[in-house]
Every structure is written in C-alpha cells, then in structure tokens.
Design a protein around this motif. Sequence first.
Motif, mmCIF file in Angstrom:
data_model
loop_
_atom_site.group_PDB
_atom_site.id
_atom_site.type_symbol
_atom_site.label_atom_id
_atom_site.label_comp_id
_atom_site.label_asym_id
_atom_site.label_seq_id
_atom_site.Cartn_x
_atom_site.Cartn_y
_atom_site.Cartn_z
ATOM 1 N N PRO A 35 0.810 -1.231 0.000
ATOM 2 C CA PRO A 35 0.000 0.000 0.000
ATOM 3 C C PRO A 35 0.838 1.274 0.000
ATOM 4 C CG PRO A 35 0.005 -0.972 2.178
ATOM 5 C CD PRO A 35 0.699 -1.952 1.280
ATOM 6 N N CYS A 44 -4.587 -1.159 -1.059
ATOM 7 C CA CYS A 44 -4.856 -1.145 0.387
ATOM 8 C C CYS A 44 -5.800 -2.275 0.785
ATOM 9 C CB CYS A 44 -5.449 0.206 0.788
ATOM 10 S SG CYS A 44 -4.318 1.606 0.605
ATOM 11 N N PHE A 77 -6.709 2.836 6.327
ATOM 12 C CA PHE A 77 -6.256 2.982 4.940
ATOM 13 C C PHE A 77 -7.272 3.711 4.065
ATOM 14 C CE2 PHE A 77 -3.445 -0.552 6.164
ATOM 15 C CZ PHE A 77 -2.242 -0.078 5.669
#
Length: 644
Positions: A35, A44, A77
């Motif tokens: 990520p 992610c 995220f």
Amino acid sequence: MRLEAAARMDVFRKLWRARKLIVVVFIPLSLLPLPLVHPTSEACCAYVLMVTAVYWVSEAVPLGAAALVPAFLYPLFGVLKSSEVAAEYCKDTTLLLMGVICLAASIEKWNLHKRIALRMVMIAGAKPGMLVLGFMCCTVFLSMWLSNTSTTAMVMPIAEAVLQQLICTGLADSHDDSETGDSPEEDSAVPTKEENLDKNQLELLYQNEQNERSKQDLSSITEGQAGELNGFGLQPVLNKTFVRQTNGHLPQVAIEIPNVKRVRARRDSQYPTKRDHMICKCLSLSITYAATIGGLITITGTSTNLIFAEQFNTRYPEAKVINFGTWFIFSFPIAIIMLVLTWLWLHFLFLGCNFRETCSLSKKRKTRREVMSEQRIQEEYAKLGPISYPEVVTGIFFILMTLLWFTREPGFVPGWTSLFEKKGYRTDATVSVLLGFLLFLIPARRPFSSSSPSCSNSEDGSDPDPLAPMITWKDFQRLMPWEIVILVGGGYALAAGCKVSGLSVWIGRQLEPMGGLPPWAVTLLACLLVSAVTEFASNPATLTVFLPILSALSETLLINPLHTLIPSTMCVSFGVMLPVGNPPNAIVFSYGHVKISDMVKAGFGVNLIGVAVVMLAITTWGVPLFNLTEFPAWAVARNVTGGL
C-alpha cells in the motif's frame, strides 16, 4: 561443538515457541510496501485481505480476533468508514443463527437428540453394517439442525458405549461363521466380561443397575463442564484440550484427548480380533463423515452455508434464488447419494464385501452377542422414560420451524409471505427468531400439572419454578457461538471492501485467460482447490477468502456465479482427511480407535465421492433449479456496476 549445537537447538526451540508471534508481526511488516508503493484503494484492500487471510490460515491469532482486522485497517487505509465496517458485522444470518441456537438448546436440554439417536439405532439393529448405517442416518438427521461439532459430540458417546459392549461380548471374534445364538461351542468360546477386561485392558465397563456391574471411565467428549457427558453417567478422566477450528454453530469445544500411552494400549490390546478393530474404525469414522454430510442439507446446517448465503445476498441483492427451500431441494439428493456411497466405501474398506453377513435383518441369523448388544441399546432407551411434555413442545417447534421455512417462498406456489401487503420484509430469520423467542416464554411444565419435568440440567434438591421456561438465557449463552458470528462478520467486511475498492474487478480481469474453459471445468478446478486448502485451514476462513475471488471469476467469464459458488461452498466442508481438518474429525480421533493413516485413506475416498456427487448435481438438477445456462440479469447488473 556440542555446546554450539545445543545453543542452536535452544534458539530454534525458542523461535518455534514464538512462531505465532513472529507471524503476527512479520506478515504485516513484510506486506506493508504494497500500500505504500501503490497507494490505491485496490492495493490497500489487497493488503488487508492478505493479512487477514494469513492470520486465518496460520491461526496465529484466534479466528474471531483475526476477523476484527478489517474493522481497524479499512478505516486506517481509507477503504471504508468505521461505521460502514461496523454495519457488516451483524447481518440477517446472525438473527437466523440465534433462533436456531435457541431450538438447539431446547433439544439438548430435554434430551430429544438422545431419544432420536437411540430409536434409529434400535431400528437398524446390531449387525455391523446396519449398525453403521443406523448411526450415520441419525447423525445426518441431527446435523441438519445442529452444528457438526455438537452432533458428533452427542453421538460419539452413544457409539462408544455400543462399541465397548460389542467388544466385551466378542461380537466379531475369530468364529465369524457362528451364526446361531444358542450354540454351546459359541458360548464356551466367549469369555466373560471380567476376563475380557483383564485381557484387553478395557477402559469402560457399562454400569447396569440391575446386576450391579462395576463402572469404569470412558474417554469421551465434554462440552462446558468436565463432569457433564450428555446424560450418560460417564465421567471424563483425561486431559482437556480445545479444538480451535470451528465448522459449525458452536464455539470452541472441549475435547478429551486420550493419553498417548493409553491410546497405544487400546490399539494394541483392546480388540480381541482384527475384525473388532475394523468395526470400531468403521463406526467412528462414519459418524464424522455423516455429520459433514448432514451439514450440507440445510442453509443453517453449518457456518459455511451461512457465510455463502449472506455474502451472496449482499453481493447480488437482486438475486432472490437462495433460501431454505431451494437450498434443501438442491442439497438433499446430494446428501442421500453421498450417504449411501460413503457407507458402501467404509463397508468395503473396513468390513469387506460380505453384505449378507453384516447387513442381514433376519432374527434367525443374529448371534447371542448381537442380541445382547441390542438389549444394551434398549436399556439405554428405557432410561429416558416416556416422552415428556418439554420434548413434545420442542418437537412441535422443530416441525413448525421447518414448515414455515419451506412455505415462506417455495417458488412453485405462493408462500405465506404473500399474505402480507409489503413484500421482502420477512426472511427465514424472522421465523427463526420468533420461535426462538417463544421458547423463552412457554413454561416447561404441562399446564394444570403438578409434576415437574425431568431435565439433566436441573439442580438436585431445588424446588423448580412452576413457570420456568423451556430454555433460559444461560442455556442459550452456553451454545451461542459468538466467535462464528464475528468470523462471519469479518468475511462480510472483507467482501464489502473488495466491492467498494474495486479489488474484485481487478482480480476478475487477471483471471480472463481462463475464459476458454467450459463452466464445468472452472467449477471442478474451484472444487478441487478449496477441498485441498480446507484440509489444513478452517472451513469458514477458507470459504471467506475464496468467495470474492470466485465471484469475480464468474462475472469475468460470464458464468452464472451460482455455478461455481454453490459447489465450492459444499466442497469446503470436505476437509475429512486429517484430525485438524475440522472439529468432528478431532473428536473421533480422540477416542483412539483410528490412526491418521486410517483417516487419510478413508477421507480421500469420501473427498472424491463428495466432489463427484456435487459436480453431478450442479450439472444435472441444479441447472433447471437455478437456471444455470444463462448469465442472469442480477449478475449483469452487478458486473456493470462494478465495472463503472
């Protein structure tokens, strides 16, 4: 040199002890560049999916705890909001499961399962082949409504008591051809129970109150308290360990694992003949396989069915094709065919092909020892006494819940939901929760009756409440598998993240080279893959990882998603080759009758039978039932929306 070698071995031992902690720390750090280098939603989401999948497969942390990983990584995220993730952890199937657990608690509390199991075994008789078939039939029936783990834990003590009686009376001695029960030579060849106990070092001697036999300890399964063993008056004496894999509705089940030396003693000296040992192996393995087969029949039979139903309905909300009725119509013939073929396979493997000898129902062909075994089963049934009022109420609720599920939306005729003005509000969970709620209200004592119901869970010496309900919250709490609820919720959260981030579409595009394969080949590859992985990983975790991938694959190849999802869901339950495959396997293995080699040999055949029967079903009666020849409109709408 010796000191250096000892130091290295000490380091290796410490690393092995800390292997789970190393996995927990090393896996997220090693995958973190994904990520960071590609800060996209797909990357992610893939990071969260891989971390959760590794935690599930390795069991570095408990399954329920690993299912909470998306709850904090998705918001961190920026894949999903915290409120959106939280909404995924409680769905319609959670309420469905709660209602089923209420009914299961009532069945166990009032010993209805014992009455059903013993009655079916009495009908089957004591011939080895018919005895195995009888136990398989009652296990399949119970596993339709209870968890596979719970069913195996209930039935195995009954089977173990019968097996010990067969061994004590020498059912399968070296004189296989002695068929008459009144033969003097047969009587003289059969040692007494005390001689058998000394010679074979039996761990159990059945307690008969009429002739005051001595009582020994039985290696068995317990759930909850160590002193409670399904009402059989048998007491556990071995060390307790827990099975972490969950393949049903129950949380971690306490299993009594025999001591290694005692298991070896049982295997080496317990059985008078090799045929005795073969009967014990056949009956023990038949129970775990029958529990797996029974769990396939109903949508609530095992947690993997529930995971599939909820993820499918969440991904394809316009598809009104999966409910209790359609699933039962598709899976019931599969279970019947698998039951017969599995019985034949086990009979061939352990008992040979002489079906006339092992399956005869003629009373003239019964030996004295078989007659004694049948008397033993009848004595156990007589201990239950006449059917009680709570058992009748539980049976009525059981039948009523089944009928309401079937008639809600049968498809070929209007269901009872058509009586309501607003459509789509009532599901199987509505019926389940309603009837489960009523069990907390209906008194367990017959109206206008002064006698109190007999229950194995009631406290001695206490005056029962005349208005005490059928079940209490403690009864429900004892069986409610909160770990499974969180695990299923974690699967829903992963699926939602894959949908929102576009990861499922990306995965589907990578699988486009498989477009040249026919649908049956794609389904067969998926079935073989999940049935292999589930031998080493828990069934719910395996299915949760594979469902989004197979859904994306089906959409990319323009195959009806049900063509791959339903067979994969069923094949994920076929982890029957190893004790770690699922909890029922571990329960049966703990009794010491079978070795790992026996489980691998028998389980491999059962695995092939299962995959073959599922493939037969999805290519024959599954085609008109689910309209598998066309790419459905609800999948087209999902595909277009995902592509956008």
